[in-house]
Scaffold this motif. Structure first.
Motif, PDB file in Angstrom:
ATOM      1  N   GLU A 124       0.865  -1.131   0.059  1.00  0.00           N
ATOM      2  CA  GLU A 124      -0.055  -0.011  -0.087  1.00  0.00           C
ATOM      3  C   GLU A 124       0.882   1.186   0.212  1.00  0.00           C
ATOM      4  OE1 GLU A 124      -4.031   1.490   2.214  1.00  0.00           O
ATOM      5  OE2 GLU A 124      -2.649   0.163   3.231  1.00  0.00           O
TER       6      GLU A 124
ATOM      7  N   HIS B 228       0.923   4.074  -2.825  1.00  0.00           N
ATOM      8  CA  HIS B 228       0.766   5.578  -2.526  1.00  0.00           C
ATOM      9  C   HIS B 228       1.866   6.431  -3.350  1.00  0.00           C
ATOM     10  CE1 HIS B 228      -3.056   5.450  -0.841  1.00  0.00           C
ATOM     11  NE2 HIS B 228      -2.606   4.479   0.152  1.00  0.00           N
TER      12      HIS B 228
ATOM     13  N   PHE C 204      -7.175   0.660  -3.983  1.00  0.00           N
ATOM     14  CA  PHE C 204      -6.285   1.850  -4.781  1.00  0.00           C
ATOM     15  C   PHE C 204      -6.771   2.081  -6.042  1.00  0.00           C
ATOM     16  CE2 PHE C 204      -2.790   2.657  -7.558  1.00  0.00           C
ATOM     17  CZ  PHE C 204      -2.179   3.584  -6.832  1.00  0.00           C
TER      18      PHE C 204
ATOM     19  N   SER D 277      -7.539   5.802  -8.459  1.00  0.00           N
ATOM     20  CA  SER D 277      -6.277   6.015  -9.047  1.00  0.00           C
ATOM     21  C   SER D 277      -6.407   6.709 -10.397  1.00  0.00           C
ATOM     22  CB  SER D 277      -5.519   4.639  -9.536  1.00  0.00           C
ATOM     23  OG  SER D 277      -4.191   4.796 -10.203  1.00  0.00           O
TER      24      SER D 277
END
Length: 280
Positions: free
Chosen positions: A17, A21, A54, A58
């Motif tokens: 994760e 990011h 995510f 995104s």
């Protein structure tokens, strides 16, 4: 598609994760088209849900692939087959790329004319490394630290500087010329096997590929405190040798208890020398 960024992962959802990011924070020019390919190598944790959460927010296309055959080389090969970029950049699930990492890939590849490009891998220590580690520069390799300061052409697969998996880029045609990563090499589950990048670079050099190292391409490798111990280094060296041994064809000749007889003579000779030295 200009670029595919491929991240292979196994049971490191929390670390993954952080890497995702860092990739989301990349500063890229508007004309660059790129995708993110995450290859889940048979994880048993929350990896899939982390990637799906995510991907839902995104700005970059995210592709989730599942590779059930255990082993980093299997996962990387699945990423190659499942991506569409002209360039393929690999990093790991415990790495933080610099904010200009993605933007730098294509210009540096074109500037150098590289078929394969490796970059700098700097350490993010969880705590200050102990003196025995800080005082031994030769241990940079086991901790995946490539801090060579000058660019240059790579002419030997085991030299320094070189191309290591946390920060490496390939033209797609390289894999058509020399094949994919050797599936018998590389991390396999919890086994710290290595050598898959070295073996692939060796094949590429033999095929006439241009291999370049450029320190302007920078990523940071997160190193937890649990690894900063002598027993981790010992385990790494042992399992690396074990993996290389298992990947090689058995030597010819007569065998005793599954091992070539000449090895018993070698071990016996070394034991005798050690005993004589201990007696002295």
């Amino acid at each position: 598609m200009d670029l595919s960024v491929i991240v292979c992962t196994y049971n490191r959802a929390a670390s993954l994760e952080l890497t995702l990011h860092a990739l989301a924070a990349q500063m890229t020019p508007p004309e660059l088209t790129w995708e993110l390919v995450v290859v889940d190598n048979n994880s048993g944790d929350a990896t899939r849900s982390v990637v799906e959460a995510f991907a839902a927010t995104s700005a970059v296309p995210v592709r989730y692939l599942f590779e059930g055959r255990q082993g980093l080389s299997h996962a990387r090969n699945a990423g190659i087959a499942g991506s569409i970029g002209a360039f393929m950049a690999f990093t790991d699930d415990d790495v933080r790329p610099d904010p200009d990492w993605v933007a730098g890939v294509a210009p540096l590849m074109r500037e150098s004319g590289a078929d394969i490009l490796g970059g700098r891998i700097l350490p993010l220590w969880e705590r200050t490394p102990p003196p025995w580690l800080a005082a031994r520069p030769h241990l940079r390799g086991p901790f995946t630290i490539m801090d060579h300061p000058r660019p240059g052409r790579v002419v030997e697969a085991r030299g320094i500087p070189n191309v290591w998996g946390a920060n490496m880029v390939f033209r797609r045609e390289v894999f058509s010329r020399v094949g994919f990563f050797h599936p018998d090499l590389g991390l396999t589950g919890k086994k710290l096997y290595r050598g898959e990048e070295i073996e692939l670079v060796r094949r590429a050099l033999a095929a006439g590929c241009r291999v370049i190292y450029d320190p302007r391409l920078v990523v940071w490798h997160r190193i937890p405190a649990a690894r900063m111990q002598r027993r981790f280094v010992s385990r790494l060296y042992f399992e690396q040798a074990e993996g290389e041994g298992l990947s090689q064809a058995p030597p010819p000749g007569r065998r005793l208890l599954g091992a070539p007889q000449y090895l018993y003579r070698q071990v016996g000779g070394r034991a005798n020398r050690w005993l004589r030295g201990a007696a002295r």
